[in-house]
Design an enzyme around this catalytic site. Structure first.
Site, mmCIF file in Angstrom:
data_model
loop_
_atom_site.group_PDB
_atom_site.id
_atom_site.type_symbol
_atom_site.label_atom_id
_atom_site.label_comp_id
_atom_site.label_asym_id
_atom_site.label_seq_id
_atom_site.Cartn_x
_atom_site.Cartn_y
_atom_site.Cartn_z
ATOM 1 N N GLU A 59 0.850 -1.186 0.000
ATOM 2 C CA GLU A 59 0.000 0.000 0.000
ATOM 3 C C GLU A 59 0.885 1.236 0.000
ATOM 4 O O GLU A 59 1.837 1.340 0.779
ATOM 5 C CB GLU A 59 -0.924 0.014 1.228
ATOM 6 C CG GLU A 59 -1.804 1.275 1.262
ATOM 7 C CD GLU A 59 -2.863 1.273 2.368
ATOM 8 O OE1 GLU A 59 -2.819 0.402 3.255
ATOM 9 O OE2 GLU A 59 -3.727 2.175 2.329
ATOM 10 N N GLU A 150 -8.175 1.838 -3.027
ATOM 11 C CA GLU A 150 -8.838 1.655 -1.733
ATOM 12 C C GLU A 150 -9.783 2.821 -1.462
ATOM 13 O O GLU A 150 -9.388 3.982 -1.548
ATOM 14 C CB GLU A 150 -7.801 1.560 -0.608
ATOM 15 C CG GLU A 150 -6.874 0.366 -0.751
ATOM 16 C CD GLU A 150 -6.050 0.095 0.505
ATOM 17 O OE1 GLU A 150 -6.151 0.859 1.482
ATOM 18 O OE2 GLU A 150 -5.305 -0.904 0.496
ATOM 19 N N ASP A 180 -11.977 -0.129 2.146
ATOM 20 C CA ASP A 180 -10.990 0.099 3.214
ATOM 21 C C ASP A 180 -11.699 0.359 4.549
ATOM 22 O O ASP A 180 -12.840 0.834 4.565
ATOM 23 C CB ASP A 180 -10.153 1.329 2.835
ATOM 24 C CG ASP A 180 -8.799 1.355 3.522
ATOM 25 O OD1 ASP A 180 -8.541 0.529 4.408
ATOM 26 O OD2 ASP A 180 -7.984 2.245 3.153
ATOM 27 N N GLU A 237 -5.715 -5.437 8.299
ATOM 28 C CA GLU A 237 -4.690 -4.411 8.512
ATOM 29 C C GLU A 237 -4.438 -4.283 10.004
ATOM 30 O O GLU A 237 -5.261 -4.685 10.829
ATOM 31 C CB GLU A 237 -5.107 -3.062 7.892
ATOM 32 C CG GLU A 237 -6.368 -2.453 8.452
ATOM 33 C CD GLU A 237 -6.691 -1.051 7.891
ATOM 34 O OE1 GLU A 237 -6.308 -0.731 6.764
ATOM 35 O OE2 GLU A 237 -7.346 -0.295 8.624
#
Ligand code: C2E
Ligand code: MG
Ligand code: MG
Ligand code: MG
Length: 283
Positions: A59, A150, A180, A237
């Site tokens: 990312e 995202e 996201d 995440e």
């Protein structure tokens, strides 16, 4: 002086942190100055496949090295402000251009990876967003399927014009879409069904330390099974510890991103990390 030395040795802030700038002092003019003077750069954080432990991608996370404020200003301190003005379009354009250049370099170094880029809902209300991005990718010979955009779940709920149309165009062009911070908003099943997502990214507040809190763990588990039922990839995440990793792995979540694997790194350090990554070492 000792604190400064420790900073340099451990690359960690032992010194007292400079005071946060506070929303009022970061102005649209300051952001424009930052853009004009190339003060924005990208850090990269790896996404790793839980089963194979291979690198899936990274990312891109924006960082502002502000000369005016004398240090790094984090995205949470200026993205909301940029979204209030049209500056977010210039910022996203810069982020996309830098992302493409860095992705080309990682590829030239022999790495295969998909790059995730954060976009704002406001970017997606520009009708030409999809065609502009596709043109840039074509110019630079980047496969659209190597790009994942995202979009935060909270942003999705705002009923912006053109967005569904632009998302559909992106999908048709072969660009991947990711939802996201999943779990922080209130998107309905039917909304998820109508937007062509290929990835669901579970917010880090449901990931780290999920073992200690029953309701957190249940949200984590149901998000994972929702992704499974929609047949899209799941990402956790904010995986910070071995315990987090083991829990994620047991739930069958596909990909992991977090400090347990690596913090976001400047491009050169990320290249080094890519070369050295060899999967998790036991013990
Ligand atoms: P995000 O897209 O959810 O990005 C993940 C954030 O979690 C990043 O914060 C990352 O540094 C942090 N993080 C990653 N692993 C861990 C972990 O194990 N523990 C903890 N505590 N944190 C972890 P960052 O870089 O400060 O970015 C914050 C948010 O700012 C991002 O959240 C994203 O919404 C936004 N953002 C970042 N870059 C851009 C950009 O280029 N454009 C736009 N529009 N938004 C951006
Ligand atoms: Mg993100
Ligand atoms: Mg996120
Ligand atoms: Mg988040």
């Amino acid at each position: 002086a000792l604190a400064l030395l420790l900073d340099q040795v451990f690359n960690e802030p032992f010194a007292p942190k400079p005071k946060p700038f506070g929303k009022r002092s970061v102005s649209a003019d300051a952001i424009q100055f930052g853009l004009d003077n190339d003060e924005f750069t990208l850090f990269f954080q790896p996404k790793v496949n839980v089963q194979s432990q291979c690198v899936f991608g990274a990312e891109a996370l924006i960082r502002w090295f502000s000369s005016e404020f004398g240090g790094i200003v984090g995205p949470d301190e200026f993205i909301p402000l940029a979204e209030e003005s049209s500056l977010i379009n210039a910022i996203t354009e810069r982020v996309i251009d830098m992302s493409i250049q860095e992705l080309k370099r990682f590829k030239a170094e022999g790495h295969r990876l998909k790059l995730s880029i954060n976009v704002s809902m406001l970017n997606l209300s520009q009708l030409d967003f999809a065609t502009n991005l596709a043109a840039k990718l074509k110019n630079e010979a980047i496969d659209p399927s190597d790009i994942i955009l995202e979009i935060t779940e909270t942003a999705l709920m705002r009923d912006a014009t053109n967005v569904l149309e632009v998302l559909t165009r992106l999908k048709i062009l072969g660009i991947c879409l990711s939802i996201d911070d999943f779990g922080t908003g209130y998107s309905s099943m039917s909304q998820l069904q109508h937007i062509p997502f290929s990835e669901l990214k579970i917010d880090r507040s449901f990931v780290y330390g999920a073992g200690e809190n029953d309701s957190t763990r249940r949200i984590l588990e149901s998000s994972a099974s929702l992704a499974q039922q929609l047949a899209i990839a799941s990402v956790a995440e904010g995986v910070e510890t071995r315990e987090d990793w083991d829990r994620i792995s047991a739930l069958g979540i596909d990909l992991v991103q977090g400090y347990f694997i690596s913090k976001p790194l400047p491009p050169e350090d990320f290249s080094t990390w890519l070369r050295e990554w060899n999967g998790l070492t036991e013990n």
